[in-house]
Scaffold this active site. Structure first.
Site, short mmCIF file in Angstrom:
data_model
loop_
_atom_site.label_atom_id
_atom_site.label_comp_id
_atom_site.label_asym_id
_atom_site.label_seq_id
_atom_site.Cartn_x
_atom_site.Cartn_y
_atom_site.Cartn_z
N LYS A 68 0.80 -1.23 0.00
CA LYS A 68 0.00 0.00 0.00
C LYS A 68 0.84 1.29 0.00
O LYS A 68 0.39 2.31 -0.51
CB LYS A 68 -0.96 0.01 1.20
CG LYS A 68 -2.19 -0.88 1.01
CD LYS A 68 -3.16 -0.69 2.16
CE LYS A 68 -4.48 -1.36 1.87
NZ LYS A 68 -5.51 -0.99 2.85
N ASP A 105 -10.37 3.56 1.38
CA ASP A 105 -10.66 3.05 2.74
C ASP A 105 -11.40 4.08 3.58
O ASP A 105 -12.24 3.74 4.41
CB ASP A 105 -9.36 2.66 3.46
CG ASP A 105 -8.73 1.40 2.88
OD1 ASP A 105 -9.48 0.54 2.38
OD2 ASP A 105 -7.50 1.28 2.91
#
Ligand code: ATR
Length: 277
Positions: A68, A105
């Site tokens: 990520k 997210d």
């Protein structure tokens, strides 16, 4: 050449991921000719994998642990959210092979709370956040963006909580509480979010005393979803508090990615929730 649109997931490991199931469910539901494939990718082959995705006509891909952060430097552009929280979970590849990274997210976290507690107002009071890792970064960013007046972060390693606060968009709205005092911090809170892995299947329990501190109307959210009802949520529900399970964050974060690749903003249905659980 077919018109089939393909997206993927890169990470290591990826075998446990629910993302293929989620995206394939939506492809079928909306009658889209497409595919979503999980591609186990070791850190040392990340660059190679991304060149391959770019050259193979992929519309984009999701990014999970451990890439990520490292994928950011391989993107041609980054949205503000991913830049701010320092993590990309979704990449779109355009016709020219241009890679744009974003983070969904934050959207997943706020949408999940909105969906599960319809009358909840983020501006109504203090939010207590347990943890200061990658997930907490997204949660804190989402809360600040929604206008939460104050955030109290408690983390086992306090330095990480201070770092998270200092790197946020509004450090003045964040206070740090020691891990030992986290139960007492609940007094006056409107929202409690557990972002730590404590309470997850196979991990130690979260030692949290809710009584006599937790206000009865405080919404309690655990982003852990295995088990769905963590001990924290079971205890909060027994006291009569509204609780929000973590599965919705996973489902909602997938929506903007699906829309970006396949052109339809999909819905989170109870059928999908059941399939994923
Ligand atoms: P994620 O991306 O899921 O947030 P992470 O970045 O590794 O994962 O962060 C894990 C978080 O869970 C951290 O806040 C960690 O606390 P430390 O910073 O002290 O390591 C917290 N955590 C993990 N196991 C824990 C436990 N048994 N008790 C309390 N906190 C725990």
């Amino acid at each position: 050449m077919t018109n089939k649109i393909t997206a993927g997931l890169i990470g290591h490991p990826v075998g446990h991921s629910k993302s293929p199931l989620i995206h394939k469910y939506w492809l079928q539901k909306y009658g889209i000719e497409g595919d979503y494939v999980a591609l186990d990718t070791m850190p040392e082959t990340l660059g190679e994998r991304i060149s391959w995705l770019r050259n193979s006509g992929f519309a984009g891909f999701n990014v999970t642990v451990p890439h990520k952060q490292s994928v950011m430097k391989l993107c041609d552009s980054l949205d503000e959210t991913s830049r701010q929280i320092g993590a990309v979970n979704t990449v779109c590849i355009d016709g020219e092979g241009f890679l744009s990274g974003r983070n969904t997210d934050v959207f997943g976290f706020t949408e999940n709370i909105r969906e599960q507690v319809r009358d909840f107002s983020f501006e109504s009071g203090t939010a207590v956040v347990l943890g200061a890792g990658g997930a907490a970064r997204a949660v804190v960013h989402g809360l600040l963006g929604e206008g939460v007046p104050e955030i109290v972060i408690a983390n086992r390693t306090p330095e990480k909580a201070h770092e998270l606060a200092a790197g946020s968009i509004d450090p003045d709205r964040i206070n740090i509480c020691s891990w030992d005092d986290k139960s007492a911090c609940l007094q006056g809170a409107a929202l409690l979010v557990n972002t730590t892995s404590a309470g997850m299947a196979g991990m130690p329990a979260l030692d949290m005393e809710l009584e006599p501190y937790l206000p009865r109307n405080c919404v309690v959210n655990d982003i852990v979803y295995a088990p769905l009802m963590t001990e924290l949520l079971v205890n909060a529900r027994a006291l009569g508090n509204p609780v929000v399970t973590g599965i919705g964050m996973l489902l909602h974060q997938a929506r903007p990615a699906f829309e970006a690749w396949f052109g339809v903003m999909p819905e989170v249905t109870s059928e999908l929730k059941e399939k994923v659980l």
